[in-house]
Design a protein around this motif. Structure first.
Motif, PDB file in Angstrom:
ATOM      1  N   LEU A 475       0.831  -1.212   0.000  1.00 44.60           N
ATOM      2  CA  LEU A 475       0.000   0.000   0.000  1.00 44.60           C
ATOM      3  C   LEU A 475       0.864   1.260   0.000  1.00 44.60           C
ATOM      4  O   LEU A 475       0.550   2.242  -0.673  1.00 44.60           O
ATOM      5  N   GLY A 476       1.958   1.253   0.775  1.00 47.56           N
ATOM      6  CA  GLY A 476       2.839   2.424   0.801  1.00 47.56           C
ATOM      7  C   GLY A 476       3.448   2.685  -0.558  1.00 47.56           C
ATOM      8  O   GLY A 476       3.555   3.835  -1.002  1.00 47.56           O
ATOM      9  N   ARG A 477       3.834   1.611  -1.243  1.00 51.01           N
ATOM     10  CA  ARG A 477       4.393   1.739  -2.594  1.00 51.01           C
ATOM     11  C   ARG A 477       3.355   2.322  -3.542  1.00 51.01           C
ATOM     12  O   ARG A 477       3.639   3.223  -4.343  1.00 51.01           O
ATOM     13  N   GLY A 478       2.122   1.821  -3.438  1.00 51.60           N
ATOM     14  CA  GLY A 478       1.059   2.317  -4.304  1.00 51.60           C
ATOM     15  C   GLY A 478       0.730   3.782  -4.042  1.00 51.60           C
ATOM     16  O   GLY A 478       0.491   4.553  -4.982  1.00 51.60           O
ATOM     17  N   ASN A 479       0.731   4.180  -2.778  1.00 50.44           N
ATOM     18  CA  ASN A 479       0.439   5.573  -2.445  1.00 50.44           C
ATOM     19  C   ASN A 479       1.505   6.514  -3.004  1.00 50.44           C
ATOM     20  O   ASN A 479       1.204   7.608  -3.473  1.00 50.44           O
ATOM     21  N   ALA A 480       2.788   6.086  -2.919  1.00 45.90           N
ATOM     22  CA  ALA A 480       3.866   6.933  -3.442  1.00 45.90           C
ATOM     23  C   ALA A 480       3.779   7.061  -4.952  1.00 45.90           C
ATOM     24  O   ALA A 480       4.128   8.110  -5.517  1.00 45.90           O
ATOM     25  N   MET A 481       3.297   5.994  -5.628  1.00 46.33           N
ATOM     26  CA  MET A 481       3.201   6.014  -7.083  1.00 46.33           C
ATOM     27  C   MET A 481       1.918   6.649  -7.580  1.00 46.33           C
ATOM     28  O   MET A 481       1.806   6.989  -8.765  1.00 46.33           O
ATOM     29  N   ARG A 482       0.948   6.833  -6.696  1.00 49.32           N
ATOM     30  CA  ARG A 482      -0.386   7.274  -7.098  1.00 49.32           C
ATOM     31  C   ARG A 482      -0.369   8.638  -7.772  1.00 49.32           C
ATOM     32  O   ARG A 482      -1.005   8.849  -8.794  1.00 49.32           O
ATOM     33  N   SER A 483       0.366   9.578  -7.194  1.00 48.01           N
ATOM     34  CA  SER A 483       0.388  10.944  -7.719  1.00 48.01           C
ATOM     35  C   SER A 483       1.831  11.358  -8.002  1.00 48.01           C
ATOM     36  O   SER A 483       2.511  11.907  -7.128  1.00 48.01           O
ATOM     37  N   PRO A 484       2.346  11.086  -9.200  1.00 46.48           N
ATOM     38  CA  PRO A 484       3.742  11.431  -9.491  1.00 46.48           C
ATOM     39  C   PRO A 484       4.018  12.926  -9.405  1.00 46.48           C
ATOM     40  O   PRO A 484       5.124  13.328  -9.065  1.00 46.48           O
ATOM     41  N   ARG A 485       3.013  13.750  -9.722  1.00 44.07           N
ATOM     42  CA  ARG A 485       3.225  15.194  -9.625  1.00 44.07           C
ATOM     43  C   ARG A 485       3.512  15.591  -8.173  1.00 44.07           C
ATOM     44  O   ARG A 485       4.457  16.312  -7.876  1.00 44.07           O
ATOM     45  N   ARG A 486       2.644  15.118  -7.294  1.00 42.48           N
ATOM     46  CA  ARG A 486       2.786  15.485  -5.881  1.00 42.48           C
ATOM     47  C   ARG A 486       4.080  14.931  -5.301  1.00 42.48           C
ATOM     48  O   ARG A 486       4.824  15.629  -4.617  1.00 42.48           O
ATOM     49  N   THR A 487       4.356  13.667  -5.582  1.00 45.86           N
ATOM     50  CA  THR A 487       5.572  13.053  -5.063  1.00 45.86           C
ATOM     51  C   THR A 487       6.817  13.770  -5.583  1.00 45.86           C
ATOM     52  O   THR A 487       7.771  14.013  -4.839  1.00 45.86           O
ATOM     53  N   SER A 488       6.796  14.142  -6.861  1.00 46.99           N
ATOM     54  CA  SER A 488       7.955  14.816  -7.454  1.00 46.99           C
ATOM     55  C   SER A 488       8.169  16.188  -6.835  1.00 46.99           C
ATOM     56  O   SER A 488       9.305  16.583  -6.559  1.00 46.99           O
ATOM     57  N   THR A 489       7.092  16.926  -6.620  1.00 45.55           N
ATOM     58  CA  THR A 489       7.225  18.259  -6.032  1.00 45.55           C
ATOM     59  C   THR A 489       7.715  18.175  -4.589  1.00 45.55           C
ATOM     60  O   THR A 489       8.546  18.970  -4.154  1.00 45.55           O
ATOM     61  N   THR A 490       7.193  17.186  -3.847  1.00 43.77           N
ATOM     62  CA  THR A 490       7.655  16.994  -2.470  1.00 43.77           C
ATOM     63  C   THR A 490       9.126  16.611  -2.445  1.00 43.77           C
ATOM     64  O   THR A 490       9.910  17.122  -1.636  1.00 43.77           O
ATOM     65  N   ALA A 491       9.507  15.713  -3.354  1.00 41.71           N
ATOM     66  CA  ALA A 491      10.897  15.260  -3.393  1.00 41.71           C
ATOM     67  C   ALA A 491      11.829  16.346  -3.912  1.00 41.71           C
ATOM     68  O   ALA A 491      13.029  16.327  -3.621  1.00 41.71           O
ATOM     69  N   ALA A 492      11.292  17.307  -4.689  1.00 40.08           N
ATOM     70  CA  ALA A 492      12.134  18.342  -5.290  1.00 40.08           C
ATOM     71  C   ALA A 492      12.836  19.183  -4.234  1.00 40.08           C
ATOM     72  O   ALA A 492      13.990  19.592  -4.416  1.00 40.08           O
ATOM     73  N   ALA A 493      12.131  19.482  -3.137  1.00 43.88           N
ATOM     74  CA  ALA A 493      12.751  20.288  -2.080  1.00 43.88           C
ATOM     75  C   ALA A 493      13.983  19.586  -1.516  1.00 43.88           C
ATOM     76  O   ALA A 493      15.023  20.206  -1.291  1.00 43.88           O
ATOM     77  N   ARG A 767       5.075   5.282   6.717  1.00 41.43           N
ATOM     78  CA  ARG A 767       6.537   5.356   6.745  1.00 41.43           C
ATOM     79  C   ARG A 767       7.136   4.944   5.397  1.00 41.43           C
ATOM     80  O   ARG A 767       8.087   5.568   4.906  1.00 41.43           O
ATOM     81  N   VAL A 768       6.605   3.885   4.810  1.00 47.85           N
ATOM     82  CA  VAL A 768       7.105   3.446   3.509  1.00 47.85           C
ATOM     83  C   VAL A 768       6.932   4.550   2.476  1.00 47.85           C
ATOM     84  O   VAL A 768       7.839   4.843   1.686  1.00 47.85           O
ATOM     85  N   GLU A 769       5.773   5.167   2.476  1.00 48.15           N
ATOM     86  CA  GLU A 769       5.503   6.273   1.542  1.00 48.15           C
ATOM     87  C   GLU A 769       6.503   7.403   1.745  1.00 48.15           C
ATOM     88  O   GLU A 769       7.033   7.971   0.786  1.00 48.15           O
ATOM     89  N   SER A 770       6.788   7.724   3.006  1.00 45.55           N
ATOM     90  CA  SER A 770       7.718   8.810   3.316  1.00 45.55           C
ATOM     91  C   SER A 770       9.145   8.458   2.911  1.00 45.55           C
ATOM     92  O   SER A 770       9.845   9.273   2.295  1.00 45.55           O
ATOM     93  N   VAL A 771       9.573   7.248   3.241  1.00 42.68           N
ATOM     94  CA  VAL A 771      10.941   6.833   2.921  1.00 42.68           C
ATOM     95  C   VAL A 771      11.153   6.794   1.409  1.00 42.68           C
ATOM     96  O   VAL A 771      12.185   7.239   0.891  1.00 42.68           O
ATOM     97  N   VAL A 772      10.167   6.280   0.676  1.00 45.05           N
ATOM     98  CA  VAL A 772      10.302   6.201  -0.780  1.00 45.05           C
ATOM     99  C   VAL A 772      10.374   7.602  -1.384  1.00 45.05           C
ATOM    100  O   VAL A 772      11.172   7.854  -2.296  1.00 45.05           O
ATOM    101  N   THR A 773       9.560   8.516  -0.883  1.00 42.26           N
ATOM    102  CA  THR A 773       9.608   9.899  -1.369  1.00 42.26           C
ATOM    103  C   THR A 773      10.978  10.518  -1.087  1.00 42.26           C
ATOM    104  O   THR A 773      11.557  11.191  -1.950  1.00 42.26           O
ATOM    105  N   ALA A 774      11.496  10.281   0.122  1.00 42.59           N
ATOM    106  CA  ALA A 774      12.812  10.821   0.477  1.00 42.59           C
ATOM    107  C   ALA A 774      13.909  10.216  -0.393  1.00 42.59           C
ATOM    108  O   ALA A 774      14.812  10.920  -0.853  1.00 42.59           O
ATOM    109  N   LEU A 775      13.831   8.921  -0.631  1.00 45.35           N
ATOM    110  CA  LEU A 775      14.848   8.270  -1.462  1.00 45.35           C
ATOM    111  C   LEU A 775      14.775   8.761  -2.909  1.00 45.35           C
ATOM    112  O   LEU A 775      15.805   8.932  -3.565  1.00 45.35           O
ATOM    113  N   PHE A 776      13.576   8.992  -3.391  1.00 54.77           N
ATOM    114  CA  PHE A 776      13.423   9.516  -4.751  1.00 54.77           C
ATOM    115  C   PHE A 776      14.056  10.906  -4.853  1.00 54.77           C
ATOM    116  O   PHE A 776      14.786  11.204  -5.807  1.00 54.77           O
ATOM    117  N   GLY A 777      13.792  11.758  -3.851  1.00 51.25           N
ATOM    118  CA  GLY A 777      14.411  13.088  -3.838  1.00 51.25           C
ATOM    119  C   GLY A 777      15.914  13.008  -3.723  1.00 51.25           C
ATOM    120  O   GLY A 777      16.643  13.765  -4.379  1.00 51.25           O
TER     121      GLY A 777
END
Length: 845
Positions: A475-493, A767-777
């Motif tokens: 589920l965490g993986r799916g949530n991180a992949m659900r909105s690439p725009r949002r994840t990318s903007t969050t990771a951009a910072a 936590r998985v969603e957060s860690v994946v976003t951080a790793l992507f950034g």
């Protein structure tokens, strides 16, 4: 609409305050920089105004170049002092000495550290109202064996009257007894500097150039104004000597000190810009999610008659309020920050005098304008999106799907990235800091815009290992992949901060590798002698070394500035090195491409290949060199050599240097051991020659490389430590995004709990969603940073950074830290999600 806007702000105040914290931090650096600069300007104006209050006129050498500091002025001949004393209206005139390259040897035999304010040798003119030093304990020094020292050094080094110290000026060490304690004007020190005061004849012998003074200070007779006396004195002076009023001289001295401290202002402003830029992504994401969550609310407002313009202004008004609150908070925090930096400067020994904190209206206005502008710009796109919400959406159960075609976005991102790369290349090639900054900003924005195109596959790959955690990981993986725009903007910072860390680390690793390569390729000397900070020192050690039989070749490198003109076109001020051409071949691996170094003995100049190319000259052409001492001289190009970091861009003979430069001080001495001499014997000979010069360090090639590496590491650690601020802001962005995401998915989370997902599993999913976003950034940041680092290394090739090296260990550390940061960022949102009541969550809209 105004009431609706106010209610919206109050309903979401905690989320908006969290987003505004990034702007607050950035504005605090802006405010702190201005307050610190203004306060220091006032302090030093007062210090030098008080110190020069008893001086009517100061006679000094003219500025040799348009941008010269007072340290570069030529000394005043002793004959001028006799002339000035005869000018009508002069009550008294005394010579003054100021040598910022003096060295103090403490009673324990250690050299006073030069990692900070300088040690200045000066002459104490007892009984003169023009003397800025005041004896506050003991007596005035007399002769070479007595010295008076400023109170700050006496206190910091626990010295007392009667202690014996060593003093080094232009010759060997002189032992002197401390007989007096001084202060500069009304303060115990001059910006933390150590002042070593001797009587005038002794100071002239120890620190000055024979037969000259640094300045001449004149006191007017009663009834004669400073300006009138200055005009009278000016008429009696020879060329390259000028007269200024005591007030003007004090302002010049204050300006020199402030110029030296101005890097604090630039430093703070740069990191303020980074913090604000990162904060813009946080503001953008926050408003984007708030607009998406308020889709039905905004649609109802449209259905009730609100126009698109009213909705747009409503959202922008919210951003203005957030910007105002952030700016005011940042302004207040900046005042405290300025005081903190002032204390930090004193902790490093800069000795900033006490003075009032200066807060100008300009500082508040700038903070408000910058803070509000940044926030409004970041909120503009979400506000426009809000204005386009259709009234019919009020009838729907949920908002429209966020994702649209990414083709247009990808095209725009590619164009922006290309423009950023072009600006970076232009900034690096032209050495233009503004263009370089623009290129970096455009590159970051372009990568952020284009990153959703590849976000899903990359995030999917990064999150794959977490699927082993069971349903929470899936589920965490799916949530991180659900909105690439949002994840990318969050990771951009996070990408921005870590890209800068990766770029600096890459540049540092490349510089360290280049030092090793440079030493191997260009340095033929066995030993290098210099001071701790490569400041100038007396040539006397070279004379002592010349008597040692274990040394075959000794090359003394001196350095001075001159303005370079080619065919009538001024090329600017450059550093030239004076050397002995015969010794160059032994101590440097210098590859002469054209001409011969023997031409240096006839007044010629040798140029590096890069310098010759930039000037557009070759062997046989003539350079016009404007020397501070002798003015314009015609110097033919005698040789062109391959780029050599130790040789620099310009070489002249020691004879040419002696003719055109007043100072005899040296910067580096390079030594070559005699054939067959053992390392222990050579080292012993060097130490014997340097026993009276403890300020000079001796390093073999291995020690030299190691020391250079330490200096690079220190610089990198300072920059990396400051860049942590941007990483903290990025983590706030992840926290805010996850918190808003929990609210947005309240019903979804309730349904998951209803079908059996446990609280611990729900926390793990967040936590998985957060860690994946951080790793992507972090991954984006590392890739962009390494590319930036490569660009920097390429542009600095002619400056000696010739090797490219990626610091893989530090990059791995960055990835681990990013993952841990993701875990910490998820703590509060995960806790909030786990506390949701199942039935209330399912009933939520």
């Amino acid at each position: 609409m105004l009431r609706a806007t106010v209610r919206s702000l109050l309903a979401r105040k905690l989320r908006l305050l969290l987003a505004s914290f990034a702007v607050l931090l950035g504005i605090s650096f802006v405010s702190g920089a201005f307050v610190l600069t203004d306060s220091l300007s006032r302090v030093f104006d007062n210090v030098f105004g008080d110190a020069s209050a008893g001086t009517s006129v100061v006679v000094q050498g003219t500025k040799p170049f348009n941008d010269s500091s007072n340290d570069e002025r030529e000394p005043v001949p002793n004959a001028v002092l006799d002339t000035v004393r005869k000018v009508p209206g002069v009550e008294s005139a005394v010579g003054s000495i100021g040598d910022p390259g003096a060295t103090l040897i403490l009673p324990n035999g250690k050299t006073l550290s030069v990692n900070g304010p300088p040690t200045i040798g000066t002459a104490y003119q007892a009984g003169s109202s023009a003397e800025p030093l005041r004896i506050i304990a003991g007596k005035a020094p007399v002769g070479l064996s007595e010295v008076a020292i400023t109170g700050n050094t006496m206190k910091d080094k626990q010295l007392k009257l009667g202690d014996k110290v060593g003093v080094i000026g232009t010759g060997e060490e002189q032992t002197a007894t401390i007989v007096g304690v001084t202060r500069f004007g009304a303060t115990n020190s001059l910006a933390g500097a150590t002042l070593l005061a001797f009587d005038p004849p002794s100071a002239q012998k120890l620190f000055g150039t024979p037969g000259t003074w640094t300045t001449i200070k004149v006191v007017a007779q009663p009834g004669v104004s400073d300006s009138d006396l200055r005009a009278r004195v000016e008429k009696s002076l020879p060329k390259k000597v000028e007269a200024v009023t005591g007030k003007t001289y004090g302002e010049q001295q204050a300006d020199d000190i402030q110029r030296g401290l101005r890097f604090f202002n630039i430093f703070l402003q740069v990191f303020a810009g980074i913090a604000l830029f990162v904060g813009m992504f946080l503001i953008f994401n926050t408003f984007s999610m708030l607009v998406a969550q308020r889709a039905r609310e905004l649609a109802l407002m449209r259905a009730l008659g609100a126009s698109r313009g009213q909705v747009l202004r409503s959202v922008l008004l919210e951003s203005v309020v957030v910007g105002l609150v952030s700016s005011l908070g940042g302004f207040g925090l900046g005042v405290l920050l300025a005081e903190g930096f002032r204390s930090l400067m004193n902790a490093f020994g800069l000795g900033i005098p006490q003075g009032a904190t200066v807060i100008q209206l300009r500082t508040l206005v700038v903070c408000l304008v910058v803070g509000v502008t940044v926030t409004v710009i970041a909120a503009m796109v979400p506000a426009r999106r809000a204005s386009r919400v259709a009234p019919v959406q009020a009838l729907r159960e949920s908002g429209p799907a966020e994702e649209r075609s990414l083709v247009r976005r990808g095209s725009a991102g590619a164009v922006i990235t290309l423009l950023g790369v072009l600006a970076l290349v232009g900034g690096l090639s032209q050495e233009s800091l503004p263009l370089l900054g623009l290129g970096a900003v455009l590159s970051f924005v372009g990568v952020t815009v284009i990153s959703p195109l590849f976000a899903r596959p990359v995030i999917g790959a990064l999150a794959s290992p977490f699927t082993r955690l069971g349903i929470a990981g899936v589920l965490g993986r799916g949530n991180a992949m659900r909105s690439p725009r949002r994840t990318s903007t969050t990771a951009a910072a996070l990408m921005i901060g870590l890209a800068l860390v990766a770029a600096i680390s890459t540049l540092g690793s490349s510089a360290k590798k280049s030092v090793v390569q440079t030493v191997n390729d260009t340095l033929g000397a066995d030993y290098v002698l210099h001071t701790s900070q490569y400041s100038e020192f007396s040539p006397a050690p070279a004379e002592a070394l010349a008597k040692q039989k274990d040394l075959a070749d000794i090359a003394v490198f001196r350095q001075a500035q001159a303005e370079v003109t080619v065919k009538g076109e001024q090329k600017g001020k450059e550093y030239l090195q004076g050397v002995q051409p015969d010794a160059l071949a032994a101590v440097l691996k210098l590859d002469v491409l054209k001409g011969s170094l023997t031409g240096l003995n006839e007044g010629g100049v040798a140029l590096s290949k890069a310098t010759a190319r930039s000037l557009g000259v070759t062997v046989g052409d003539t350079l016009t060199l404007n020397w501070a001492k002798t003015g314009q001289q015609q110097n033919p190009v005698a040789a062109i050599y391959d780029n050599n970091q130790f040789a620099g861009g310009y070489l002249v003979s020691d004879g040419t240097f002696e003719k055109n430069v007043t100072t005899r001080k040296v910067v580096v001495i390079a030594l070559k051991a005699a054939p067959g001499a053992s390392a222990d014997s050579v080292r012993g000979s060097i130490e014997t020659a340097l026993k009276d010069y403890p300020n000079v360090k001796v390093e073999d090639q291995q020690q030299f490389v190691k020391q250079q590496g330490k200096q690079i590491d220190t610089f990198l650690n300072v920059l990396t430590g400051l860049l942590v601020l941007s990483v903290v802001i990025a983590m706030l962005g992840i926290i805010n995004t996850l918190a808003l995401s929990v609210i947005e998915r309240t019903r979804e989370l309730g349904l998951l709990r209803a079908v059996g997902l446990q609280r611990t599993q729900l926390k793990r999913m967040i936590r998985v969603e957060s860690v994946v976003t951080a790793l992507f950034g972090a991954l984006l940041g590392i890739v962009v940073g390494v590319v930036f680092g490569y660009a920097f290394v390429t542009s600095l090739h002619d400056e000696g950074v010739t090797e490219f090296a990626v610091p893989w260990v530090r990059i791995l550390e960055v990835l681990v830290i990013a993952a841990l940061g993701g875990v910490l960022a998820a703590a509060l949102p995960a806790r909030r999600a786990a506390r949701l009541k199942v039935l209330d969550a399912i009933a939520a809209e």
